[in-house]
Design an enzyme around this catalytic site. Sequence first.
Site, PDB file in Angstrom:
ATOM      1  N   GLU A 203       2.239   0.426   3.041  1.00  0.00           N
ATOM      2  CA  GLU A 203       2.373   1.334   1.833  1.00  0.00           C
ATOM      3  C   GLU A 203       2.182   3.144   2.763  1.00  0.00           C
ATOM      4  O   GLU A 203       2.325   2.461   4.109  1.00  0.00           O
ATOM      5  CB  GLU A 203       0.600   0.756   1.594  1.00  0.00           C
ATOM      6  CG  GLU A 203       0.764   2.178   0.594  1.00  0.00           C
ATOM      7  CD  GLU A 203      -0.981   2.046   0.135  1.00  0.00           C
ATOM      8  OE1 GLU A 203      -1.628   1.629   0.300  1.00  0.00           O
ATOM      9  OE2 GLU A 203      -0.917   3.116  -0.946  1.00  0.00           O
ATOM     10  N   CYS A 398      -2.670   2.200  -3.543  1.00  0.00           N
ATOM     11  CA  CYS A 398      -2.794   2.994  -4.121  1.00  0.00           C
ATOM     12  C   CYS A 398      -2.176   4.135  -4.286  1.00  0.00           C
ATOM     13  O   CYS A 398      -1.531   5.057  -5.020  1.00  0.00           O
ATOM     14  CB  CYS A 398      -4.457   3.948  -3.498  1.00  0.00           C
ATOM     15  SG  CYS A 398      -5.224   3.112  -3.471  1.00  0.00           S
ATOM     16  N   ASN A 530      -2.155  -1.936  -9.318  1.00  0.00           N
ATOM     17  CA  ASN A 530      -2.827  -2.581  -7.787  1.00  0.00           C
ATOM     18  C   ASN A 530      -4.161  -2.349  -8.289  1.00  0.00           C
ATOM     19  O   ASN A 530      -5.369  -0.877  -8.146  1.00  0.00           O
ATOM     20  CB  ASN A 530      -1.867  -1.659  -7.256  1.00  0.00           C
ATOM     21  CG  ASN A 530      -2.851  -1.267  -5.739  1.00  0.00           C
ATOM     22  OD1 ASN A 530      -2.751  -2.014  -5.220  1.00  0.00           O
ATOM     23  ND2 ASN A 530      -3.007  -0.083  -5.313  1.00  0.00           N
ATOM     24  N   GLU A 531      -4.811  -3.212  -7.945  1.00  0.00           N
ATOM     25  CA  GLU A 531      -6.517  -3.227  -7.725  1.00  0.00           C
ATOM     26  C   GLU A 531      -6.822  -2.885  -9.063  1.00  0.00           C
ATOM     27  O   GLU A 531      -7.792  -1.356  -8.932  1.00  0.00           O
ATOM     28  CB  GLU A 531      -7.033  -2.919  -6.608  1.00  0.00           C
ATOM     29  CG  GLU A 531      -6.405  -2.007  -5.974  1.00  0.00           C
ATOM     30  CD  GLU A 531      -7.711  -1.245  -4.518  1.00  0.00           C
ATOM     31  OE1 GLU A 531      -7.660  -2.781  -3.323  1.00  0.00           O
ATOM     32  OE2 GLU A 531      -7.328  -1.068  -4.158  1.00  0.00           O
TER      33      GLU A 531
HETATM   34  O1  AHR Z   1      -4.756  -0.526   2.399  1.00  0.00           O
HETATM   35  C1  AHR Z   1      -5.426  -0.171   2.120  1.00  0.00           C
HETATM   36  C2  AHR Z   1      -6.030   0.531   0.678  1.00  0.00           C
HETATM   37  O2  AHR Z   1      -6.323  -0.587   0.454  1.00  0.00           O
HETATM   38  C3  AHR Z   1      -4.425  -0.312   0.136  1.00  0.00           C
HETATM   39  O3  AHR Z   1      -3.768   1.564  -1.073  1.00  0.00           O
HETATM   40  C4  AHR Z   1      -4.829  -0.434  -1.556  1.00  0.00           C
HETATM   41  O4  AHR Z   1      -4.598  -0.540  -2.465  1.00  0.00           O
HETATM   42  C5  AHR Z   1      -6.670  -0.189  -1.093  1.00  0.00           C
HETATM   43  O5  AHR Z   1      -7.917  -0.288  -1.470  1.00  0.00           O
END
Ligand code: AHR
Length: 795
Positions: A203, A398, A530-531
Amino acid sequence: MKTKLLFTILATAISIATYANQPDSVYLRFYAPQPDGLRIAWSTDRQHWNDIGNHYLFLRSDYGPWGSGKKMWHPSVFLDGKGRWHCVFAVDNTGNVLGHTASENLTLWSPQDYLPKSEMRQYVDKIAVKQRNGDNTYKVAWQSVESLSNYYKLETYKKLLYNENTTQDAVRFSGLKPVDAKLKIDFAYTKKISDDLIGVFFEDINYAADGGLYAELIQNRDFEYTAADRKEWNATTAWKLKGDVHIATENPLHPNNPHYATLGNGATLTNNGFDGIAVVAGDRYDLSLFARRQNISGKIIVRLLDKEGNTIADPAAFNISSKSWKKYNAILTASTTVKDARLEIAMTDSKKTFAVNLDMVSLFPEKTFKNRKNGVRADLAQAIADLKPRFVRFPGGCLTHGNGIDNMYRWKNSVGALEARKPDFNLWGYHQTKGLGFYEFFQFCEDIGASPLPVLAAGVPCQNTGVVNPKNGLCGQQGGIPLDSMDAYIQEVLDLIEYANGDASTRWGKVRAEAGHPQPFHLKYIGIGNEDLISEAFKERFALIFNAVKQKHPEITVIGTVGPFYEGSDYQYGWDFAAQQGVPVVDEHYYVSPGWMLHNQDFYDRYDRNKPKVYLGEYAAHLPGRPSNLETALAEALHLCNVERNGDVVTMTSYAPLLAKEQHTQWRPDLIYFDNTETKTTVDYEVQKLFGNNGGDSYIASDLQLSNKDENVGIRIARSVVKDSKTGDLIIKLVNLLPVEVNIRLENTFSKTEFPATILTGNAADKNTKPTSAIFNINNGKLPPYSFTVVRITK
Ligand code: AHR
């Protein structure tokens, strides 16, 4: 042992919370003295109230930005005709947007939905409300209070268990003697497990992309930094201006790249890179820039300078004669090795009226990983490759779903000519050039032999979005892509599959081929979401995307999402939704304490083998202060041993986050730290590397007998036995999280008694320990205190 006593007392308290003379029914009252969440109290007479669980928050708002941004104003709780509790609350003190959630038991609440006030009224009016008392209290059976209070006690008890860490070991294990262990491998019980188990999660957080893995040395090369990236930033951030320099926007190089610099004669523009430009003597650097003259032709000179202002490469001179944008290239060869060079562009022409427009000023090392143009930093890429990851997930996290729909990562903005890519703010507080885009990610995966795993937003932005969608006045998940625009978004997802796998005659396959890769990238997986909060807004959009991909590309495995934790509403409802939709794999995330990993070793043993498989997409052991040390690494090794045992249900894992640039870190711990010249791997990295390099495709059952029967001792010794069919090797992984040695004997017979092993050991708080090679005697194996040992039983 003090804590153990406390646990016993608590556990007993939970099981005997019944009294001889308890009431049959009591009154419940819900209250929120502050806008932080919902508390519950009970009373027998509606006069004297008893708080349940020391002002415990049984419900919080999930609307808006992280933490204190999430507010619950004026919650109103009511019961429907079916005995289901509902809570409606305002998300801010204007009361314009209301949240709704429901629960059977007041502890597990459904994922929250948010609506403008008038729509929420209509929605709530449809729920048949059971009349409550005039004073907003409810009569309930005493058992309701008892179960709420037991829930609170259990949560408190779990917190104590999960807070166990090695700083308590001197007390917990005082007087503990070395432990004897006998391990017997049972070859009769073997099962197939995933050989894609270890991957990486990339990321762009902590400057992982620009200023990190992406090898570009010039910061803000396109003059597109803005206050949206960071409030003190603008188009000239990272540049030093001297003389007549200003930023302009008329007739830009590309509409996606609207700003450029205008320099008058005598002016200089200097870039300091990302905390300085690091160059190596003798190495070649590709210099390129776009320029056009304003009125007359003239010359600009580009120099690489050291801190003292000495020229450290032969300067490049360009005659800017074109009135239209034109790309100029040169090679600068560094004569000295320095960490803090700068690039100076000087307008030194003799003609006074000479002026130029400049954009996309780039300095790129020729020595990138595999010498790719526009490639990635060789040392960082090698550190990732050394993990032997089976897949790379990108571009987040995120970052994928973004802070509001306009910030969602749209893959098409990240491919094609660099000057035409669409930069954006990075929700981690900086800027994304998209120079490291989907083409480069796919290429990197191919270069390290890993499967690409792109993750695209499920049509909804990050649940922690603070930006309000002007179309519906909502932020968070509900500010999703309007349903009438979803067809176009779905097409974008389908186009990505064509971009990766289509042949060069297809529309998007052709774009890939023209970028330099006529062969497909062999995409197998695609992550959607994503989550995310499992809200109605999410479910509706996810289902549309999932069904379209399934129908058009049944060969692609879609990975769904089940929230950011290992429990709670998004996890529970996310799993139900994924199972009901038939999603093949779901992405679980949890950042937990080592204590959680110790006390949840059967987490995946309990998983239903007929439901979706698991991709543990983000996880790490977090200790107070968020260090990366031997203790966190061993906890992760222990967890991975338990995951390997469940490698039939958990098919992929990736530690998160992967990269962090020192001085630019928003999140800790991370797997690999770096600065402009060095890569600093962590102990946790060593564990990932040992698992990545010692995977297997079948799991073999084993029995472990310990001389010490204390459960606290037993849970700190973990093992996993796998077989790798490619080499024929049997691989035994052994974790010892005790402060004493474990003497282990293997009760099986092999042709030899001594085998090669790798041992990672030290003090629990060590941050720099590295694995060493050893010989492991199966009749008398030694597992040092706080250690991870990998033994390869070779033929
Ligand atoms: O890994 C850091 C963050 O943690 C990521 O962006 C997110 O998916 C999670 O909350």
